[in-house]
Design an enzyme around this catalytic site. Structure first.
Site, PDB file in Angstrom:
ATOM      1  N   ASP A 199       0.828  -1.201   0.000  1.00 33.68           N
ATOM      2  CA  ASP A 199       0.000   0.000   0.000  1.00 33.68           C
ATOM      3  C   ASP A 199       0.868   1.259   0.000  1.00 33.68           C
ATOM      4  OD1 ASP A 199      -2.831   1.047   0.598  1.00 33.68           O
ATOM      5  OD2 ASP A 199      -1.681   1.998   2.193  1.00 33.68           O
ATOM      6  N   GLU A 258       1.580  -0.291  -4.896  1.00 31.81           N
ATOM      7  CA  GLU A 258       0.608   0.754  -5.239  1.00 31.81           C
ATOM      8  C   GLU A 258       1.365   2.078  -5.351  1.00 31.81           C
ATOM      9  OE1 GLU A 258      -3.383   3.042  -3.656  1.00 31.81           O
ATOM     10  OE2 GLU A 258      -1.666   2.734  -2.343  1.00 31.81           O
TER      11      GLU A 258
HETATM   12  C1  GLC Z   1      -4.120   3.209  -0.341  1.00 29.78           C
HETATM   13  C2  GLC Z   1      -5.358   2.357  -0.273  1.00 29.78           C
HETATM   14  C3  GLC Z   1      -6.488   3.202   0.229  1.00 29.78           C
HETATM   15  C4  GLC Z   1      -6.140   3.709   1.603  1.00 29.78           C
HETATM   16  C5  GLC Z   1      -4.812   4.449   1.591  1.00 29.78           C
HETATM   17  C6  GLC Z   1      -4.310   4.650   2.973  1.00 29.78           C
HETATM   18  O1  GLC Z   1      -4.221   4.205  -1.289  1.00 29.78           O
HETATM   19  O2  GLC Z   1      -5.616   1.776  -1.506  1.00 29.78           O
HETATM   20  O3  GLC Z   1      -7.698   2.517   0.255  1.00 29.78           O
HETATM   21  O4  GLC Z   1      -7.142   4.547   2.064  1.00 29.78           O
HETATM   22  O5  GLC Z   1      -3.823   3.715   0.918  1.00 29.78           O
HETATM   23  O6  GLC Z   1      -3.889   3.438   3.523  1.00 29.78           O
END
Ligand code: GLC
Length: 554
Positions: free
Chosen positions: A206, A269
């Site tokens: 993440d 991500e």
């Molecule tokens: C990422 C996740 C999202 C979350 C954020 C904070 O972007 O995909 O859903 O709110 O991180 O952890």
């Protein structure tokens, strides 16, 4: 990896990833919230769909301020989702069915209720103080710098007890860990090993581009393109708070942990422009196997923009690295709502025929749409903190539509979030019987893709694009090629490329009436039509084509 001259591909290269948002997939115990036993109940569905790997959004203990992306114990299971025994059973069943399980790993921040943070905030000299990011107020009493929280407001929270601010890129309840402290890194790598030892097949990491921040804590510059409709975070360009050079060392060390095991996967991500994104594959050392490519989410739905972006991505990608494509996730409006029902089928053809690993978002295969959530029912903190901007992510997180029974078969209780009221006509059970349904299209696309080396791993050759159409060939050495033609508009489109001659048979079409029809040199398409031609023969005939015609000769 050469074997009998036949290149072997890894599971995450030639397989499809499917994101399950556990809260909304299937509730097995009637409390209105999806759970691990619910996922177990639906494994047959996923297997039959033909996906290889299931990525679960976070399932760990959490106060659920950000629906699990605020973790209070990295080694447990949130009781409402089930027990560790349920998880072990899920993992064993996924493996027994020949599939893989990927967990979400959230290393940028924990919950403020994590014991680490509880200790850290207890006193300035606590040994865990430096595990998080604590700063004094400026001499004038102001915030340490101008950084903003992604979820609205400043990224600094004052802690009365110890008289310092802590940094949170997301919610106040999600304090950022201090990745400049080697103890934090060691703790997180140990957590990775703990799950890998259990047998999980990898992680979706993440917010990786947030993990380390400027050592000097400089103010971010203003964003000259900011508009009121955007989230307040976008007022500044996050040049000092994200994507710092030191991140590459950390990513490489995370990757080394994965490499201690067989064939485990690290997805990252990262929302960055392509040339910065591909750096996360690693230049000096190996980093993420798949930095998520959100091009198809970020761009307007425009054939020329998409054609150019695919070329740009293909060109930016180092030869040794493997591409990937994402069409939706739990943070973004659903594709069905972004481009409409007809075009969402075109999007399916695109996602499943581009070169690289596709990641599907649950429910997109049945054409699920964003569900309007009345203001009083909004649960997503992004929506609650920035009201009036329609930024809530709830609409894309509503329960999966399984059948026409109460609550679409998602729960016997009261669902935590509204079920799409059209569920009686749009659900898995009804679409399984309807050859014109999105689900049936997905089945055909996945079957064909997984059978045909050209579609699974073949080269990408751009053929044509104009204001409506996008066309390319996929071909693996020694295998029949496939021509993919997509009409990204609602009006009829005429594919008459001057750069190639071809003959073939349409094998999959968003308008199935054309399937098995033979085609030669040109194809007329309905609005919202996309099709795949199995090529009998093709050749390049022009050296002066439309700039986007056939950059690559056969
Ligand atoms: C990422 C996740 C999202 C979350 C954020 C904070 O972007 O995909 O859903 O709110 O991180 O952890």
């Amino acid at each position: 990896m050469q074997e009998n001259n036949q290149k072997q591909y890894l599971w995450w290269q030639d397989g499809i990833i499917y994101q399950v948002y556990p809260r909304s997939f299937q509730d097995a115990n009637g409390d209105g919230i999806g759970d691990l036993r619910g996922v177990i109940l639906r494994l047959e569905y996923l297997k039959a769909l033909g996906v290889k790997a299931i990525w679960l959004s976070p399932i760990y203990p959490s106060p659920m301020a950000d629906f699990g992306y605020d973790i209070s114990d990295y080694r447990g299971i949130w009781p409402t989702f089930g027990s560790m025994a349920d998880f072990d059973e899920l993992l064993a069943k996924v493996h027994a069915m020949g599939m893989k399980l990927i967990l979400d790993l959230v290393p940028n921040h924990s919950s403020d209720e994590h014991p680490w943070f509880q200790e850290s905030r207890s006193s300035r000299d606590n040994p865990k103080r430096d595990w998080y990011i604590w700063k004094d107020a400026r001499p004038d009493g102001g915030l340490p710098n101008n950084w903003l929280s992604v979820f609205g407001g400043p990224a600094w929270e004052w802690d009365e007890k110890t008289g310092q601010y802590y940094y949170h890129a997301f919610l106040v309840k999600q304090p950022d860990l201090n990745w400049r402290n080697p103890e934090v890194e060691k703790a997180m790598l140990d957590i990775m090993r703990w799950w890998l030892d259990k047998g999980v097949d990898g992680f979706r990491v993440d917010a990786m581009w947030h993990m380390i921040k400027d050592a000097q804590w400089r103010d971010n510059p203003r964003n000259p393109d900011y508009k009121d409709s955007m989230g307040s975070y976008e007022q500044l360009l996050p040049v000092y708070s994200t994507d710092q050079p030191e991140m590459h060392g950390i990513a490489a060390r995370m990757r080394k942990v994965l490499d201690e095991y067989d064939e485990r996967l690290m997805i990252a991500e990262i929302y960055l422009p392509v040339h910065r994104l591909v750096a996360y594959y690693g230049t000096h050392d190996r980093e993420a196997h798949l930095p998520f490519n959100f091009t198809l989410i970020s761009l307007p739905w425009d054939s020329r923009l998409i054609a150019a972006a695919v070329d740009e991505y293909e060109a930016a990608l180092p030869d040794t690295d493997w591409p990937n494509w994402v069409m939706g996730n739990h943070d973004q409006p659903r594709i069905g709502s972004r481009v409409g029902f007809g075009q969402s089928k075109v999007a399916a053809v695109l996602l499943l025929t581009l070169r690289g690993t596709p990641t599907m978002y649950y429910g997109d295969e049945i054409g699920m749409r964003d569900v309007p959530i009345p203001p009083g029912e909004v649960q997503d903190p992004q929506g609650l903190n920035m009201p009036g901007k329609n930024l809530s992510r709830d609409p894309a997180r509503t329960p999966m539509l399984w059948d026409g029974t109460r609550n679409a078969g998602f729960t016997a209780g009261e669902p935590w979030l509204r079920v799409d009221r059209s569920f009686r006509r749009r659900n898995v059970a009804s679409q399984e019987k309807d050859e014109y349904s999105p689900l049936c299209l997905y089945h055909k696309l996945i079957r064909l893709r997984q059978q045909e080396p050209s579609l699974k791993v073949g080269a990408y050759k751009p053929v044509y694009s104009d204001t409506q159409l996008l066309a390319y060939i996929r071909q693996a050495d020694g295998h029949p090629g496939f021509l993919i033609v997509l009409n990204l508009s609602h009006r009829p489109g005429y594919f008459t490329p001057s750069a190639i001659r071809f003959t073939g048979v349409i094998v999959v079409d968003t308008f199935p009436e054309q399937e098995q029809v033979s085609v030669k040199d040109s194809i007329d398409l309905f609005g919202d039509e996309a099709l795949i031609v199995r090529l009998d023969e093709w050749q390049a005939v022009s050296t002066n084509p439309n700039p986007h015609e056939l950059a690559a000769m056969p």
